[in-house]
Structures are given as structure tokens and as C-alpha cells.
Design a protein around this motif. Structure first.
Motif, PDB file in Angstrom:
ATOM      1  N   LYS A  75       0.838  -1.209   0.000  1.00 57.23           N
ATOM      2  CA  LYS A  75       0.000   0.000   0.000  1.00 57.23           C
ATOM      3  C   LYS A  75       0.871   1.256   0.000  1.00 57.23           C
ATOM      4  O   LYS A  75       0.592   2.213  -0.730  1.00 57.23           O
ATOM      5  N   MET A  76       1.921   1.261   0.795  1.00 56.54           N
ATOM      6  CA  MET A  76       2.782   2.435   0.867  1.00 56.54           C
ATOM      7  C   MET A  76       3.551   2.616  -0.445  1.00 56.54           C
ATOM      8  O   MET A  76       3.654   3.741  -0.957  1.00 56.54           O
ATOM      9  N   ALA A  79       1.251   4.080  -2.993  1.00 59.18           N
ATOM     10  CA  ALA A  79       0.983   5.497  -2.725  1.00 59.18           C
ATOM     11  C   ALA A  79       2.165   6.367  -3.152  1.00 59.18           C
ATOM     12  O   ALA A  79       1.974   7.434  -3.755  1.00 59.18           O
ATOM     13  N   GLU A 144       3.275  11.416   4.348  1.00 62.41           N
ATOM     14  CA  GLU A 144       1.847  11.072   4.436  1.00 62.41           C
ATOM     15  C   GLU A 144       1.623   9.592   4.139  1.00 62.41           C
ATOM     16  O   GLU A 144       0.804   8.943   4.786  1.00 62.41           O
ATOM     17  N   ALA A 145       2.356   9.052   3.171  1.00 63.00           N
ATOM     18  CA  ALA A 145       2.231   7.625   2.839  1.00 63.00           C
ATOM     19  C   ALA A 145       2.684   6.763   4.020  1.00 63.00           C
ATOM     20  O   ALA A 145       2.069   5.734   4.328  1.00 63.00           O
ATOM     21  N   LYS A 147       2.612   7.693   7.224  1.00 63.11           N
ATOM     22  CA  LYS A 147       1.573   7.818   8.251  1.00 63.11           C
ATOM     23  C   LYS A 147       0.387   6.931   7.893  1.00 63.11           C
ATOM     24  O   LYS A 147      -0.184   6.275   8.769  1.00 63.11           O
ATOM     25  N   GLY A 148       0.022   6.922   6.617  1.00 62.03           N
ATOM     26  CA  GLY A 148      -1.075   6.073   6.160  1.00 62.03           C
ATOM     27  C   GLY A 148      -0.785   4.601   6.393  1.00 62.03           C
ATOM     28  O   GLY A 148      -1.668   3.832   6.786  1.00 62.03           O
ATOM     29  N   THR A 151      -1.192   3.890  10.132  1.00 61.02           N
ATOM     30  CA  THR A 151      -2.620   3.855  10.470  1.00 61.02           C
ATOM     31  C   THR A 151      -3.234   2.554   9.993  1.00 61.02           C
ATOM     32  O   THR A 151      -4.002   1.923  10.721  1.00 61.02           O
ATOM     33  N   TYR A 152      -2.889   2.138   8.768  1.00 60.63           N
ATOM     34  CA  TYR A 152      -3.397   0.874   8.219  1.00 60.63           C
ATOM     35  C   TYR A 152      -2.994  -0.306   9.109  1.00 60.63           C
ATOM     36  O   TYR A 152      -3.813  -1.158   9.437  1.00 60.63           O
ATOM     37  N   ASP A 155      -4.953  -0.029  12.514  1.00 63.36           N
ATOM     38  CA  ASP A 155      -6.362  -0.388  12.340  1.00 63.36           C
ATOM     39  C   ASP A 155      -6.525  -1.877  12.059  1.00 63.36           C
ATOM     40  O   ASP A 155      -7.427  -2.530  12.595  1.00 63.36           O
TER      41      ASP A 155
END
Length: 164
Positions: A75-76, A79, A144-145, A147-148, A151-152, A155
Motif C-alpha cells: 500500500k505504501m 501510494a 503522508e504515505a 503515516k497512512g 494507520t493501516y 487499524d
């Protein structure tokens, strides 16, 4: 006219009346985790399953944690690869478009007739400013990637009932 650029990745320099940059695409590999299997349910090959278990064990993780790390990495990477930022000013005749990779895999420097008309020294300064501006914006996108990704992971661990 002499223009020189040095970069570790291919540099696309376009000269056109319009300031619309030409698109290019590339992928990158971040070696945060090694391995390629993302979903053990889809992985029927026992050898690869055993290899994934060995990777997870070597990192002190469960297979589920390892898979989560692999998914987060993908995912990173996506992004960062898909990020497009633009530095410079089309009105001044120079723009730079790049991705989030460092060094960039996608880098388009556009110099219009307006930019060329400013002369060599002014044009060099505009290009340097545009590259710096795009690099600064790219760093924000990379952050930001990351941090995303965190968070992923957080979660996902909560949904899986892991402590995180």
C-alpha cells in the motif's frame, strides 16, 4: 543551447509551447519486508507457505503479522509510486513533475518557450527552484504515505484482535 542534467534515474526533458508534462510511469521496490506472498489463503504452494512462515519467524512475527506488514508495504509503495507533485511555475516557463520516490522514478522537467526566453542563467535558477519545490512536496507526500501505512497497520491489528 546547452543544458545538462544529472540524475540516477532517466530524466525526461520536454520542450513545448504548452506546460502540460508528458506522463511516464515506473515502479519501485522498498525492501522493508522481503517476500512476495500477500494472502496465505491464496497461497496453495506448500514451499512458499513454509518460506513465508520462516520469514515471519526470522522477524519474530506471526504469519498474520508478516502478511499485514507485506500488505502495508505494498500500500505504501503504491501510494509513493502514484504520487505526483509539481514544482515550479508554468507562468515562468518551468515546471517539474515527480513521484514520491527518492530518487524519483518519474521525473518530468518541462521548459516552455517562455522559460527559454529568460536566458541561460535565469532558466538554470528556475529549474533548480522547481526541482527543490517538487522535492519538498514529494517529501511531504512520502511522509503522508508512511503515516497512512502506520494507520493501516494499527487499524488492521485492532480488527485482527492483536495488541498494537
Amino acid at each position: 543551447d546547452v543544458f545538462m542534467a544529472t540524475t540516477s534515474t532517466p530524466l525526461s526533458i520536454t520542450s513545448r509551447a504548452s506546460s502540460t508534462p508528458a506522463p511516464t510511469a515506473a515502479t519501485t521496490t522498498l525492501n522493508m519486508f522481503s517476500g512476495g506472498a500477500l494472502d496465505i489463503e491464496e497461497e496453495e504452494d506448500d514451499e512458499k507457505r513454509i518460506q513465508m512462515e520462516q520469514y515471519a519467524k526470522a522477524m519474530g512475527m506471526s504469519v498474520e503479522e508478516y502478511q499485514l506488514g507485506m500488505n502495508a508495504r505494498v500500500k505504501m509503495e503504491t501510494a509513493i509510486n502514484d504520487l505526483r507533485v509539481i514544482g515550479g511555475d508554468a507562468a515562468n516557463g518551468v515546471t517539474v513533475e515527480r513521484d514520491g520516490n527518492m530518487p524519483p522514478r518519474h521525473l518530468v522537467v518541462t521548459v516552455t518557450e517562455e522559460g527559454k526566453a529568460k536566458g541561460k542563467e535565469a532558466l538554470e535558477g528556475l529549474i533548480v527552484e522547481a526541482l527543490k519545490s517538487a522535492a519538498d512536496k514529494s517529501k511531504v507526500g512520502r511522509d503522508e504515505a508512511q503515516k497512512g501505512m502506520m494507520t493501516y497497520i494499527s487499524d488492521s491489528m485492532k480488527k485482527m484482535g492483536m495488541n498494537g
